[in-house]
Motif scaffolding. Structure first.
Motif, PDB file in Angstrom:
ATOM      1  N   ALA A 118      81.803  64.340  -4.170  1.00 12.23           N
ATOM      2  CA  ALA A 118      82.837  63.973  -5.142  1.00 12.23           C
ATOM      3  C   ALA A 118      84.003  64.952  -5.069  1.00 12.23           C
ATOM      4  O   ALA A 118      85.170  64.558  -5.187  1.00 12.23           O
ATOM      5  N   ALA A 119      83.698  66.226  -4.857  1.00 12.04           N
ATOM      6  CA  ALA A 119      84.754  67.243  -4.737  1.00 12.04           C
ATOM      7  C   ALA A 119      85.610  66.973  -3.510  1.00 12.04           C
ATOM      8  O   ALA A 119      86.847  67.060  -3.565  1.00 12.04           O
ATOM      9  N   GLU A 120      84.961  66.641  -2.395  1.00 12.73           N
ATOM     10  CA  GLU A 120      85.711  66.331  -1.172  1.00 12.73           C
ATOM     11  C   GLU A 120      86.582  65.094  -1.376  1.00 12.73           C
ATOM     12  O   GLU A 120      87.748  65.073  -0.975  1.00 12.73           O
ATOM     13  N   LEU A 121      86.002  64.091  -1.993  1.00 14.07           N
ATOM     14  CA  LEU A 121      86.746  62.849  -2.239  1.00 14.07           C
ATOM     15  C   LEU A 121      87.931  63.108  -3.168  1.00 14.07           C
ATOM     16  O   LEU A 121      89.023  62.552  -2.966  1.00 14.07           O
ATOM     17  N   ALA A 122      87.742  63.927  -4.166  1.00 10.02           N
ATOM     18  CA  ALA A 122      88.828  64.237  -5.107  1.00 10.02           C
ATOM     19  C   ALA A 122      90.011  64.855  -4.387  1.00 10.02           C
ATOM     20  O   ALA A 122      91.168  64.494  -4.646  1.00 10.02           O
ATOM     21  N   ASP A 123      89.740  65.784  -3.458  1.00  7.15           N
ATOM     22  CA  ASP A 123      90.828  66.418  -2.726  1.00  7.15           C
ATOM     23  C   ASP A 123      91.487  65.459  -1.738  1.00  7.15           C
ATOM     24  O   ASP A 123      92.687  65.523  -1.507  1.00  7.15           O
ATOM     25  N   GLU A 124      90.692  64.576  -1.165  1.00  5.07           N
ATOM     26  CA  GLU A 124      91.230  63.643  -0.169  1.00  5.07           C
ATOM     27  C   GLU A 124      92.041  62.512  -0.797  1.00  5.07           C
ATOM     28  O   GLU A 124      93.115  62.159  -0.316  1.00  5.07           O
ATOM     29  N   ALA A 125      91.507  61.928  -1.874  1.00  6.04           N
ATOM     30  CA  ALA A 125      92.099  60.711  -2.431  1.00  6.04           C
ATOM     31  C   ALA A 125      92.670  60.873  -3.832  1.00  6.04           C
ATOM     32  O   ALA A 125      93.391  60.002  -4.309  1.00  6.04           O
ATOM     33  N   GLY A 126      92.338  61.986  -4.493  1.00  6.41           N
ATOM     34  CA  GLY A 126      92.780  62.189  -5.866  1.00  6.41           C
ATOM     35  C   GLY A 126      91.625  62.022  -6.833  1.00  6.41           C
ATOM     36  O   GLY A 126      90.723  61.192  -6.602  1.00  6.41           O
ATOM     37  N   PHE A 127      91.632  62.793  -7.897  1.00  6.42           N
ATOM     38  CA  PHE A 127      90.538  62.775  -8.863  1.00  6.42           C
ATOM     39  C   PHE A 127      90.323  61.382  -9.454  1.00  6.42           C
ATOM     40  O   PHE A 127      89.183  60.959  -9.687  1.00  6.42           O
ATOM     41  N   ALA A 128      91.402  60.635  -9.667  1.00  2.43           N
ATOM     42  CA  ALA A 128      91.288  59.295 -10.256  1.00  2.43           C
ATOM     43  C   ALA A 128      90.511  58.337  -9.363  1.00  2.43           C
ATOM     44  O   ALA A 128      89.997  57.319  -9.839  1.00  2.43           O
ATOM     45  N   HIS A 129      90.412  58.653  -8.082  1.00  5.61           N
ATOM     46  CA  HIS A 129      89.715  57.766  -7.142  1.00  5.61           C
ATOM     47  C   HIS A 129      88.258  58.163  -6.920  1.00  5.61           C
ATOM     48  O   HIS A 129      87.582  57.582  -6.057  1.00  5.61           O
ATOM     49  N   VAL A 130      87.789  59.131  -7.676  1.00  6.23           N
ATOM     50  CA  VAL A 130      86.368  59.490  -7.609  1.00  6.23           C
ATOM     51  C   VAL A 130      85.593  58.484  -8.443  1.00  6.23           C
ATOM     52  O   VAL A 130      85.664  58.486  -9.673  1.00  6.23           O
ATOM     53  N   THR A 131      84.900  57.586  -7.772  1.00  7.98           N
ATOM     54  CA  THR A 131      84.107  56.557  -8.435  1.00  7.98           C
ATOM     55  C   THR A 131      82.714  56.530  -7.821  1.00  7.98           C
ATOM     56  O   THR A 131      82.499  57.014  -6.700  1.00  7.98           O
ATOM     57  N   LEU A 132      81.794  55.945  -8.546  1.00  7.18           N
ATOM     58  CA  LEU A 132      80.435  55.813  -8.016  1.00  7.18           C
ATOM     59  C   LEU A 132      80.416  54.893  -6.800  1.00  7.18           C
ATOM     60  O   LEU A 132      79.682  55.136  -5.837  1.00  7.18           O
ATOM     61  N   SER A 133      81.233  53.867  -6.826  1.00  3.79           N
ATOM     62  CA  SER A 133      81.285  52.943  -5.687  1.00  3.79           C
ATOM     63  C   SER A 133      81.761  53.652  -4.425  1.00  3.79           C
ATOM     64  O   SER A 133      81.196  53.461  -3.337  1.00  3.79           O
ATOM     65  N   ALA A 134      82.806  54.462  -4.567  1.00  4.69           N
ATOM     66  CA  ALA A 134      83.331  55.184  -3.406  1.00  4.69           C
ATOM     67  C   ALA A 134      82.295  56.149  -2.851  1.00  4.69           C
ATOM     68  O   ALA A 134      82.148  56.288  -1.628  1.00  4.69           O
TER      69      ALA A 134
END
Length: 198
Positions: free
Chosen positions: A15-31
């Motif tokens: 989730a931390a990696e995803l937050a930096d890559e796509a933005g915190f708002a795009h951290v979802t369970l589906s992703a």
């Protein structure tokens, strides 16, 4: 049964990696489920839902942030400590924008109290400010001033919000100088109370 390889720790790190890559708002369970190659429902074996995941991410990122700040301020006091604290804060915010955004969400105070990282953050921040001779309620007011200044500056800098022909680092240094002066000459609550009683 939870799929092998997925743990709470790995989920939060992803989730931390995803937050930096796509933005915190795009951290979802589906992703995150897509990253692990599992169904969304399987993640509920590890977290209670999106709010729980984001809270865990906020605590994780808060721990990383204080791990950056603590060695920077160690052995320093006054303006040196303030500048080191501010510099470490800004560096983390700019290097890890998504994780940093997670640190700004409101977290249940009982979880904050149970978090070693959050207790350490309070100890280091309040310890630095006590070096200016501040006590409550001035300590809390000073923390809010620092947080507002640092966050506002980093948010504007990260989105290219400073357009004037002036070096951004020079303005940052000036802001830290101004905060040092404000803390040194703080309008203490007790002083205001005494003045009002006369």
């Amino acid at each position: 049964m939870a799929r092998a390889g997925v743990t709470v720790e790995r989920l939060v790190a992803a989730a931390a990696e995803l937050a930096d890559e796509a933005g915190f708002a795009h951290v979802t369970l589906s992703a995150l489920a897509r990253r692990f190659g599992v169904k969304d429902a399987s993640l509920y074996s590890h977290v209670r839902g999106l709010d729980d995941l984001r809270t865990r991410l906020a605590l994780y990122a808060g721990g990383e942030l204080i791990d950056r700040i603590a060695p920077a301020v160690a052995g320093r006091a006054g303006k040196d400590a303030l500048a080191a604290f501010a510099g470490a804060y800004r560096a983390y915010a700019l290097e890890h924008p998504g994780r940093y955004a997670a640190t700004q969400i409101r977290i249940d105070q009982s979880l904050v109290a149970d978090s070693p990282a959050m207790r350490r953050t309070a100890e280091i921040t309040y310890g630095m400010l006590r070096g200016y001779g501040l006590q409550e309620p001035d300590l809390t007011d000073a923390v809010r001033l620092l947080r507002s200044t640092f966050h506002g500056y980093c948010a504007l800098e990260s989105c290219g919000g400073f357009g004037a022909d002036r070096d951004v680092q020079a303005s940052w240094d000036k802001a830290v100088d101004a905060l040092h002066l404000a803390l040194t000459h703080w309008p203490r609550e007790t002083a205001r109370g005494d003045a009002g009683a006369g």
